[in-house]
Design an enzyme around this catalytic site. Structure first.
Site, PDB file in Angstrom:
ATOM      1  N   VAL B 152       8.765 -97.031  49.394  1.00  0.00           N
ATOM      2  CA  VAL B 152       9.061 -95.865  48.562  1.00  0.00           C
ATOM      3  C   VAL B 152      10.546 -95.816  48.275  1.00  0.00           C
ATOM      4  O   VAL B 152      11.361 -95.704  49.180  1.00  0.00           O
ATOM      5  CB  VAL B 152       8.637 -94.549  49.250  1.00  0.00           C
ATOM      6  CG1 VAL B 152       8.960 -93.353  48.358  1.00  0.00           C
ATOM      7  CG2 VAL B 152       7.158 -94.567  49.578  1.00  0.00           C
ATOM      8  N   GLU B 210       9.220-103.281  32.466  1.00  0.00           N
ATOM      9  CA  GLU B 210       8.507-104.555  32.397  1.00  0.00           C
ATOM     10  C   GLU B 210       7.855-104.727  31.026  1.00  0.00           C
ATOM     11  O   GLU B 210       7.706-103.760  30.271  1.00  0.00           O
ATOM     12  CB  GLU B 210       7.427-104.592  33.480  1.00  0.00           C
ATOM     13  CG  GLU B 210       7.935-104.129  34.823  1.00  0.00           C
ATOM     14  CD  GLU B 210       7.494-105.038  35.953  1.00  0.00           C
ATOM     15  OE1 GLU B 210       6.934-106.109  35.699  1.00  0.00           O
ATOM     16  OE2 GLU B 210       7.730-104.649  37.105  1.00  0.00           O
ATOM     17  N   ASP B 221       2.910 -96.098  39.526  1.00  0.00           N
ATOM     18  CA  ASP B 221       3.831 -96.477  40.602  1.00  0.00           C
ATOM     19  C   ASP B 221       4.248 -95.236  41.409  1.00  0.00           C
ATOM     20  O   ASP B 221       4.200 -95.238  42.643  1.00  0.00           O
ATOM     21  CB  ASP B 221       5.056 -97.164  39.982  1.00  0.00           C
ATOM     22  CG  ASP B 221       6.153 -97.418  40.993  1.00  0.00           C
ATOM     23  OD1 ASP B 221       6.012 -98.376  41.771  1.00  0.00           O
ATOM     24  OD2 ASP B 221       7.140 -96.655  41.014  1.00  0.00           O
ATOM     25  N   LYS B 225       3.457 -93.920  45.521  1.00  0.00           N
ATOM     26  CA  LYS B 225       4.464 -93.404  46.453  1.00  0.00           C
ATOM     27  C   LYS B 225       4.093 -92.009  46.953  1.00  0.00           C
ATOM     28  O   LYS B 225       4.331 -91.677  48.116  1.00  0.00           O
ATOM     29  CB  LYS B 225       5.835 -93.408  45.779  1.00  0.00           C
ATOM     30  CG  LYS B 225       6.314 -94.845  45.513  1.00  0.00           C
ATOM     31  CD  LYS B 225       7.456 -94.908  44.526  1.00  0.00           C
ATOM     32  CE  LYS B 225       7.900 -96.337  44.290  1.00  0.00           C
ATOM     33  NZ  LYS B 225       8.837 -96.446  43.142  1.00  0.00           N
TER      34      LYS B 225
END
Lengths: 336, 336
Positions: B152, B210, B221, B225
């Protein structure tokens, strides 16, 4: 763990409250039995080898102003040294008022405990700013722990953060807002366009600034913290006299407005590096982690591997500061 | 400490670099001898029970793309499981690419190591978002340490910060910018008044986003976390499917301008509390610790005693992430 609490003002009472709140949890989670065997203030001491009744202790202080009035176990006139000679304990919490002239009486209390092979936890900036390395060396020689998270930034954790959480990194410098009162004043001036004097008065009325605000507004409090960070995190060997200090009393609304026009704010910044120990008003960028308002403290640690890491937290408050003291005690317990 | 490094992409190579840089210091300061006995990538493994030559390992990867080409000790085609069966080791570092479908191959690597009584350090969000409690329970049953600070926020320390530095406090909720790419995009849009698509393109050109930005911009993402923080810090028992997720692709320059007029910024925020697991765009106040720009990550921990404490740091970067991995290893060593 048998603990002697020296000092029963705002922070000391916060410690007692936090012990009361967390006793059960700390016992359950870490197997640590927090036992307050003595508490002291100017009036004397309350001592019970079986552990004081914390509610009764707080009530006694609250109603009579003196811990020496604690029923049955209170004793007027006892000094810290007498109590440390008399009582069986494993750790002291030193939270007497900060004295940046000679660090006393905290300095002697801590040295005495250390030399008797006892751990020390403190929030007391005075002795740390004057003779940090003497205390740290004595603790190492006597194989006891010396913890002082609460001395810098109250509830903004920075000392253990650097030593433990960032143990993989070398800390190269620290840059931060280390005093909440000045941050409050400068933030209000920026927001309201008000003068320094007017804002200081307002802060005094709200209890954010003290009647004699010198230690805060002239940067002395922040300078003490610079010394503590320099010695403990950058492993330097410096004292208060090595810090260049300038406060905020000369800051005008005009200079703040000018900075704002260019996207900057003025903050009282403490800088800690091998080349520079300084407390002074500086420009910080809006949108940076330093653009925090109110009484918040903030510190950025420049590291070799993790680049810059920043912590923000309340710089003061009795329970907040006491929580840092409790974390120190848990850390001592875990690494015993 | 004999260490197997599984995964030799950006983070894995960062770990090797950091080992090389810090080997001497870590030995001196903690008495810890970092010995990389095996390193793996898709091509196979390099194994030397006496410790690999890290410069040679990095050079081999750099020049040929394969650790299996490591002179003398390289072996093509070896899998993680084969290496863990063959090699004597005390700890693995699992840094293979994140897979949020089934967590593999990282999940099996970690469970195997744990069941063999070895410590695990990882930056791998996939298995932690899918089956954190299974891994944590296995580690506890096998009396080994399971550390994942780097999973994280890369170099924004939060896991050990909550567990160690704030050990005196109960963490009630966490609120933060947990993804650097989206923070970059939203900060640029606020500054330039540019559109989402245009800013995303720019971020892609700079290597900040990306080619397929879905995981970042759609909040996946950050949601991973959120799951890790919920399980590890709030001691909940949740997985990825429990998080309500909304990304930033619908944010318009108009909505950002509107917010700005009222003194607010729009940020992609992850919220972790007993009542709410959520990733979504939210308004944050200018001048608050959340008003940070660029690719920074920030998290505020709401505590019972210390009020709100905030950490800010770089969310990514191979050496930055590797520094968190090294801190985990030092922590394992210190509490052995």
């Amino acid at each position: 763990m048998k603990i002697v609490l020296i000092g029963f003002g705002s922070v000391g009472q916060g410690v007692a409250q936090v012990f009361q709140m967390k006793k059960g949890l700390v016992k359950e989670e870490y197997g640590l039995d927090l036992k307050l065997v003595a508490a002291l203030d100017r009036s004397g001491a309350a001592i019970n080898p079986e552990g004081l009744d914390i509610d009764l202790l707080l009530k006694t202080k609250n109603e009579t102003g003196k811990v020496a009035n604690y029923p049955e176990y209170g004793e007027a006139g006892l000094s810290g040294h007498e109590v440390l000679d008399e009582v069986e304990y494993e750790c002291i919490i030193e939270v007497t008022p900060t004295n940046i002239e000679d660090g006393e009486p905290a300095q002697s209390h801590m040295l005495k405990a250390i030399k008797n092979g006892k751990h020390v936890v403190t929030s007391n900036k005075g002795p740390l700013a004057l003779s940090f390395n003497e205390l740290a060396k004595a603790a190492m020689e006597n194989k006891v722990q010396f913890k002082y998270e609460a001395s810098v930034g109250g509830a903004m954790p920075i000392i253990n953060f650097a030593h433990e959480t960032l143990s993989g990194c070398k800390i190269e410098s620290i840059y931060g807002i280390l005093n909440g009162t000045t941050n409050y004043i400068l933030s209000r001036m920026a927001k309201e366009g008000s003068s320094y004097e007017q804002t200081l008065n307002e802060a005094q009325e709200m209890g954010i600034a003290e009647t004699d605000p010198t230690q805060d507004v002239e940067g002395e409090d922040a300078a003490c913290k610079v010394v503590i960070l320099a010695n403990s995190i950058l492993k330097m060997d410096v004292t208060y006299a090595d810090v260049e200090v300038r406060g905020i009393s000369q800051i005008t609304p005009e200079s703040i407005a000018l900075a704002k026009k260019e996207g900057y704010l003025i903050k009282l910044i403490g800088e800690v590096s091998k080349d520079n120990l300084e407390v002074s008003p500086r420009l910080v960028k809006e949108g940076s982690p330093f653009a925090v308002e109110g009484t918040l403290n903030v510190a950025t640690l420049k590291t070799d591997l993790a680049d810059e890491v920043t912590v923000v937290g309340k710089g003061a408050g009795s329970v907040e500061t006491a929580s840092a003291i409790l974390s120190d005690i848990i850390s001592i317990w875990k690494s015993r």
